[in-house]
Enzyme design. Structure first.
Site, mmCIF file in Angstrom:
data_model
loop_
_atom_site.group_PDB
_atom_site.id
_atom_site.type_symbol
_atom_site.label_atom_id
_atom_site.label_comp_id
_atom_site.label_asym_id
_atom_site.label_seq_id
_atom_site.Cartn_x
_atom_site.Cartn_y
_atom_site.Cartn_z
ATOM 1 N N GLU A 1 -11.221 -8.836 10.186
ATOM 2 C CA GLU A 1 -10.243 -7.985 9.332
ATOM 3 C C GLU A 1 -11.022 -7.251 8.199
ATOM 4 O O GLU A 1 -12.046 -7.592 7.878
ATOM 5 C CB GLU A 1 -9.136 -8.867 8.527
ATOM 6 N N GLY B 1 -8.216 -4.297 11.876
ATOM 7 C CA GLY B 1 -9.141 -5.423 12.250
ATOM 8 C C GLY B 1 -10.097 -4.910 13.338
ATOM 9 O O GLY B 1 -9.680 -4.174 14.268
ATOM 10 N N GLY C 1 1.558 -13.932 5.435
ATOM 11 C CA GLY C 1 0.678 -13.366 6.528
ATOM 12 C C GLY C 1 1.211 -13.285 7.856
ATOM 13 O O GLY C 1 2.213 -13.981 8.042
ATOM 14 N N ASN D 1 30.867 24.561 -2.042
ATOM 15 C CA ASN D 1 31.634 23.459 -1.683
ATOM 16 C C ASN D 1 31.875 22.181 -2.821
ATOM 17 O O ASN D 1 32.829 21.532 -2.429
ATOM 18 C CB ASN D 1 31.071 22.809 -0.113
ATOM 19 N N ARG E 1 0.755 -1.295 0.086
ATOM 20 C CA ARG E 1 -0.018 -0.084 -0.029
ATOM 21 C C ARG E 1 0.996 1.259 0.017
ATOM 22 O O ARG E 1 0.462 2.318 -0.622
ATOM 23 C CB ARG E 1 -0.977 -0.077 1.326
ATOM 24 N N ASP F 1 5.501 -1.802 12.054
ATOM 25 C CA ASP F 1 4.857 -0.523 11.200
ATOM 26 C C ASP F 1 3.958 0.317 12.237
ATOM 27 O O ASP F 1 3.244 1.100 12.042
ATOM 28 C CB ASP F 1 3.980 -0.848 10.201
ATOM 29 N N ASN G 1 -8.279 -3.588 16.743
ATOM 30 C CA ASN G 1 -7.090 -4.541 17.031
ATOM 31 C C ASN G 1 -5.668 -3.611 16.648
ATOM 32 O O ASN G 1 -5.605 -3.196 15.548
ATOM 33 C CB ASN G 1 -6.838 -5.807 16.209
HETATM 34 C C1 UD1 Z 1 -2.642 -5.870 10.883
HETATM 35 C C2 UD1 Z 1 -3.669 -6.787 11.728
HETATM 36 C C3 UD1 Z 1 -4.842 -5.679 12.034
HETATM 37 C C4 UD1 Z 1 -4.568 -4.459 12.929
HETATM 38 C C5 UD1 Z 1 -3.342 -3.795 12.367
HETATM 39 C C6 UD1 Z 1 -2.964 -2.899 13.257
HETATM 40 C C7 UD1 Z 1 -3.382 -9.174 10.627
HETATM 41 C C8 UD1 Z 1 -3.839 -9.943 9.789
HETATM 42 N N1 UD1 Z 1 -3.788 -7.797 10.800
HETATM 43 O O1 UD1 Z 1 -3.236 -5.459 9.751
HETATM 44 O O2 UD1 Z 1 -6.022 -6.661 12.711
HETATM 45 O O3 UD1 Z 1 -5.596 -3.941 13.067
HETATM 46 O O4 UD1 Z 1 -2.351 -4.689 12.048
HETATM 47 O O5 UD1 Z 1 -1.559 -1.988 12.651
HETATM 48 O O6 UD1 Z 1 -2.397 -9.231 11.312
HETATM 49 N N2 UD1 Z 1 4.053 -8.750 8.372
HETATM 50 C C9 UD1 Z 1 5.151 -9.708 8.153
HETATM 51 N N3 UD1 Z 1 4.931 -10.965 7.221
HETATM 52 C C10 UD1 Z 1 3.780 -10.838 6.384
HETATM 53 C C11 UD1 Z 1 2.795 -9.692 6.788
HETATM 54 C C12 UD1 Z 1 2.979 -8.997 7.329
HETATM 55 O O7 UD1 Z 1 6.023 -9.550 8.907
HETATM 56 O O8 UD1 Z 1 3.726 -12.001 5.596
HETATM 57 C C13 UD1 Z 1 4.498 -7.964 9.111
HETATM 58 C C14 UD1 Z 1 4.377 -6.356 8.399
HETATM 59 O O9 UD1 Z 1 5.663 -5.872 7.922
HETATM 60 C C15 UD1 Z 1 3.906 -5.544 9.375
HETATM 61 C C16 UD1 Z 1 2.961 -6.245 10.157
HETATM 62 O O10 UD1 Z 1 3.379 -7.482 10.007
HETATM 63 O O11 UD1 Z 1 4.829 -4.790 10.235
HETATM 64 C C17 UD1 Z 1 1.590 -5.804 9.904
HETATM 65 O O12 UD1 Z 1 1.283 -6.249 8.663
HETATM 66 P P1 UD1 Z 1 0.237 -5.324 7.723
HETATM 67 O O13 UD1 Z 1 0.209 -5.792 6.433
HETATM 68 O O14 UD1 Z 1 0.716 -4.013 7.937
HETATM 69 O O15 UD1 Z 1 -1.181 -5.567 8.543
HETATM 70 P P2 UD1 Z 1 -2.361 -4.724 8.514
HETATM 71 O O16 UD1 Z 1 -3.362 -4.652 7.400
HETATM 72 O O17 UD1 Z 1 -1.874 -3.318 9.216
HETATM 73 MG MG MG Z 2 -0.109 -2.526 9.395
#
Ligand code: UD1
Ligand code: MG
Length: 424
Positions: free
Chosen positions: A157, A142, A80, A355, A17, A105, A172
């Protein structure tokens, strides 16, 4: 005795995104990759062990982790958040205790909030404790599902939520604490049967609830702390909140910031007491400012700038990799790059230290009490001696050494000959 905690930081995501070739967790806010704020938080918690999950452009992310002494675990395919946690658990085989999951993040979380969650988890003896928050605009997060007794029974989600669930304001934050065996149990049952076809860690909530485990939640008191950075707009929002925190801390240490809304001060900038920062000021990473200085308005201080006490630097000036001695004034329209300036120097309006010669950066030295006339260009490398003067509009050519007390003028600047006044 305090329970042992290991921390898993999820930082493998691809930043779809963000639409960026830079991993999301390395995008800077206030001059610093967002992941580093989480790493600071982990450090402050003094957990027994921490593992960060890396994936997309993992070499770059590993560089930041190594600087903070955090071990990396490679998630080969980004399947995931549940899969990411599974990857990290391989590095925690012998560990007995609770597992705190943080997302890389979410840079605004405070250690107080996480400590509260850990205390809550220990006291309630839950198998899983979720940090939730009430969000006025919950889109993207979520949603927390509660049963008829108000207990947490699942997380929906955004993409999979129905219209009713989308109305829920409790979100969440992504932060969870598990008893390790229950986490492992939940991971065995998580399936990728959602619109993203990913293994969601959030499914652990419903799985454990249905298996009779104790799932509980703590609400964060400050929604700002829980902002997850998923897009460029989120990045800007997080930076704004972080900036406010930085400005507040600096103001509390005895610095006047005339208009905090137009001051962009990076993380780690040091500013001494009784300094005043005027509006429209950008002060970047690795800048140190002494006491009683006046900075701005309209100024850009870049990395490696050091200002000693009582300097006045303002009105459309850029300074980079330069040291400016105490009591020195540069009050209007200047560029000072790779320049060392002594004490009590006057830099006239419109001075430039040139410089860059097209292939390298060269240095300029301006010694104590020198007087640089308006619109002087000094082509580096060059030295202006103590109490030396340059005339307005002069161009000091490179490799010039203007001796102590000398006066140079013109294009190119040459020593001013003493013209004896004609006798009448
Ligand atoms: C996630 C949560 C959501 C929550 C939100 C809060 C899940 C499924 N959803 O959504 O409920 O409200 O965070 O900010 O967890 N990552 C990995 N490996 C992967 C996928 C992601 O390490 O395969 C890491 C990303 O780098 C990131 C974190 O996990 O730091 C969360 O992933 P992201 O894709 O940002 O999830 P959200 O859609 O924000
Ligand atoms: Mg996130």
């Amino acid at each position: 005795m305090k329970k042992k905690i290991a921390c898993i930081i999820l930082a493998a995501g691809k930043s779809t995104r963000m639409k960026s070739t830079l991993p999301k967790v390395l995008h800077p806010i206030c001059g610093r990759p967002i992941l580093e704020f989480t790493l600071d938080l982990v450090k402050s918690l003094k957990v027994s062990k921490s593992v960060a999950v890396v994936g997309y452009k993992h070499q770059q992310v590993k560089g930041v982790l190594a600087a903070h002494g955090v071990e990396a675990s490679l998630q080969k395919r980004l399947l995931g958040t549940a899969d990411a946690v599974k990857t990290a658990l391989k590095k925690l085989r012998g560990f007995k205790g609770d597992i705190l999951v943080l997302y890389g993040d979410t840079p605004l979380l405070s250690s107080q909030t996480i400590r509260k969650l850990l205390d809550f988890h220990a006291k309630s003896n839950s198998h899983l404790s979720v940090l939730t928050a009430i969000a006025p605009r919950p889109a993207g997060y979520g949603r927390i599902l509660r049963d008829e007794y108000s207990g947490i029974c699942g997380i929906a989600e955004e993409k999979d939520a129905d219209d009713f669930q989308k109305e829920i304001k409790e979100i969440n934050t992504g932060i969870m604490v598990f008893k390790k065996d229950k986490l492992q149990e939940a991971l065995r049952y998580i399936k990728a049967n959602n619109r993203n076809k990913e293994y969601y860690l959030t499914d652990a909530v419903e799985i454990l609830y249905k298996r009779g485990a104790l799932v509980d939640g703590l609400r964060a008191s400050d929604i700002n702390e829980t902002l997850g950075v998923n897009s460029r707009l989120d990045l800007a929002s997080a930076a704004k909140i972080m900036r406010k925190r930085i400005n507040r801390k600096i103001a509390e240490s005895g610095v006047t910031i005339v208009d905090p809304d137009s001051c962009f001060i990076d993380y780690g900038v040091k500013i001494g007491q009784d300094t005043t920062i005027y509006p429209f000021t950008v002060i970047e990473n690795n800048v140190k400012i002494g006491n009683r200085c006046k900075i701005g308005p309209f100024i850009h201080l870049r990395e490696g700038t050091r200002l000693e006490n009582d300097c006045v630097i303002g009105n459309f000036i850029e300074v980079v990799r330069s040291r400016i001695g105490s009591g020195t004034l540069a009050k209007h329209f200047s560029y000072l790059g790779d320049t060392q300036i002594g004490k009590l120097v006057n830099i006239g309006a419109g001075c430039v230290t040139a410089n860059w010669d097209g292939s390298r950066k060269n240095k300029t030295k301006i010694k104590d009490k020198a007087f640089i006339g308006s619109d002087t260009v000094i082509v580096a490398p060059a030295v202006i001696g103590k109490q030396a003067k340059t005339g307005a509009g002069s161009v000091v050519l490179k490799n010039t050494f203007v001796g102590n007390g000398s006066v140079v003028v013109g294009v190119p600047a040459v020593a001013l000959k003493k013209v004896s006044k004609r006798k009448k």
